[in-house]
Design an enzyme around this catalytic site. Structure first.
Site, PDB file in Angstrom:
ATOM      1  N   ASN A 264       0.846  -1.185   0.000  1.00  0.00           N
ATOM      2  CA  ASN A 264       0.000   0.000   0.000  1.00  0.00           C
ATOM      3  C   ASN A 264       0.885   1.240   0.000  1.00  0.00           C
ATOM      4  O   ASN A 264       1.625   1.441   0.950  1.00  0.00           O
ATOM      5  CB  ASN A 264      -0.901  -0.009   1.241  1.00  0.00           C
ATOM      6  CG  ASN A 264      -1.967   1.056   1.171  1.00  0.00           C
ATOM      7  OD1 ASN A 264      -2.127   1.712   0.144  1.00  0.00           O
ATOM      8  ND2 ASN A 264      -2.684   1.243   2.261  1.00  0.00           N
ATOM      9  N   ASP A 291      10.578   1.701   2.044  1.00  0.00           N
ATOM     10  CA  ASP A 291       9.341   1.346   2.751  1.00  0.00           C
ATOM     11  C   ASP A 291       9.415  -0.112   3.234  1.00  0.00           C
ATOM     12  O   ASP A 291       8.452  -0.876   3.121  1.00  0.00           O
ATOM     13  CB  ASP A 291       8.094   1.580   1.896  1.00  0.00           C
ATOM     14  CG  ASP A 291       6.812   1.570   2.733  1.00  0.00           C
ATOM     15  OD1 ASP A 291       6.898   1.470   3.970  1.00  0.00           O
ATOM     16  OD2 ASP A 291       5.718   1.654   2.140  1.00  0.00           O
TER      17      ASP A 291
HETATM   18 ZN    ZN Z   1       2.700   4.201   3.943  1.00  0.00          ZN
HETATM   19 ZN    ZN Z   2       5.637   2.757   5.288  1.00  0.00          ZN
END
Ligand code: ZN
Ligand code: ZN
Length: 416
Positions: A264, A291
């Site tokens: 996401n 991320d």
């Molecule tokens: Zn995020």
């Molecule tokens: Zn993140």
């Protein structure tokens, strides 16, 4: 170029002289033919500690960072409990000092508990070492709260990093909304879900003069909004992840619903991917961040709909970007250093991202010719949720030096 490191700092840079020997007591790394970069900075990782150490810990996460060529990481606050005040920030700083292989810079919450209702103890966290605020994992969502946070962070000169998503538009979606999701019969998350939030954030950033950083930007529309706002003087920066630069929603189909393609924001269309590559080249994208989102194997080994979002990335970011974006995508090595070191350091306001004399001796050495296969079983991370297992990539970090100490070495690079 030779670098002399003394007491953890860059002491000298000089052009090598023929026949000059090494310092009598020092160690020499021969990096001929390699890239010697200022230590790489990953400004968006999830270290999961405190609270979810079965997925990752500060120790294992920073070990993965070192193996991936990163000398500094900034960790998101969606731990358990969330990092929304002095005690968790202090814990992370102390634990990183004790067990961290690389520098750790905590990111504090925007809101208490990440709930989007009340402002977190931003001042306290900044004084304890937080370098930015974010409710990542969730969008800030509430524009009034966003306004207050941007006004407040201005006082400290730190950025607000937002996970831009309209929760109502993306509700219960599991992949990009488009042709492939229709084909697969999976519920989609439209690009507009991100773009609506980016537009709101940009308007609030313009109104307050606060510094906004858009996390993991993933669509052409979002990039265009950032580009335009910046031309109008809004203080906005953004990052892209390797997976959004390399994969598309077609990967969900090709992998036969592998939950390691579920993240996401979701993997977008080829058109979006091309726009991101363009954004890397033209400077609209300021930074590349992994991320890194570790999940335990049991949690990912479920049906696509049920699996949690997120993949790990610390140990594949460098080879993916060198192989796919530098070697095959026309990205200049100098831009690589900006995107992975200089700019993230500048955005976070940390004294990293340089090899200037007097700077901390954080150095990443990359062999752009080295070809290896991604093997998740060899990863230092506690988690294995990567869609890149089995990929052969060319261009790997071979040595990581933090404060003058070699914290990772792939194969002794002809050292003596
Ligand atoms: Zn995020
Ligand atoms: Zn993140």
């Amino acid at each position: 170029m030779d670098l002399l490191i003394v007491d953890g700092r860059i002491a000298e840079r000089r052009v090598p002289e023929k026949g000059r020997g090494a310092a009598p007591d020092g160690r020499v790394i021969d990096a001929t033919g390699h890239w010697v970069c200022p230590g790489l900075v990953d400004m968006h990782v999830h270290l999961r500690e405190p609270g979810q150490e079965h997925k990752e810990s500060i120790e294992s996460g920073t070990r993965a960072a070192a193996a991936g060529g990163f000398t500094s990481v900034a960790c998101m606050p969606n731990t358990d409990p969330w990092n929304d005040g002095l005690s968790v920030t202090e814990y992370i700083v102390a634990e990183a000092r004790r067990k961290g292989m690389v520098n750790v810079f905590p990111i504090g919450c925007v809101s208490k508990g990440g709930l989007g209702v009340e402002l977190a103890e931003i001042g306290d966290m900044v004084r304890s070492g937080a370098v930015a605020v974010s409710d990542d994992g969730r969008p800030v969502g509430n524009s009034h709260l966003l306004r207050m946070a941007l006004e407040y962070t201005k006082i400290f000169g730190i950025p607000l990093i937002d996970h831009c998503e309209d929760a109502n538009l993306s509700a219960s979606g599991v992949m990009n909304e488009g042709f492939v999701s229709t084909l697969l019969g999976l519920k989609g998350i439209p690009g507009a879900s991100e773009e609506v939030a980016v537009a709101t954030d940009l308007a609030v950033a313009a109104m307050t003069g606060g510094r906004l950083h858009v996390a993991h930007i993933s669509t052409r529309g979002s990039l265009e909004k950032v580009r335009r706002a910046r031309q109008e003087g809004v203080a906005v920066t953004c990052e892209a992840t390797p997976h959004h630069l390399v994969l598309t929603d077609q990967s969900v189909a090709d992998s036969r619903y592998d939950p390691n393609t579920k993240m996401n924001p979701p993997l977008r269309s080829e058109e979006d991917r091309q726009a991101l590559l363009q954004g890397l080249l033209d400077g609209t994208i300021d930074a590349i961040a992994s991320d890194h989102a570790p999940h335990h194997a049991d949690e990912k080994l479920v049906e696509y709909d049920e699996a949690p979002f997120g993949i790990i990335g610390l140990e594949t970011t460098v080879p993916l970007i060198v192989d796919r974006c530098v070697r095959k995508g026309g990205l200049a090595p100098a831009r690589f250093v900006e995107l992975l070191s200089r700019n993230p350091a500048r955005i976070l306001g940390i004294k990293k991202g340089t090899l200037a004399v007097g700077a901390d001796a954080d150095v990443t050495i990359i062999d752009p010719e080295l070809e290896r296969m991604v093997d998740v079983s060899q990863f230092k991370s506690k988690s294995r949720n990567s869609p890149f297992h089995g990929w052969t990539l060319r261009g790997w970090p071979v040595a990581t030096v933090v404060g003058g100490r070699v914290v990772h070495e792939l194969q002794p690079v002809a050292s003596r």
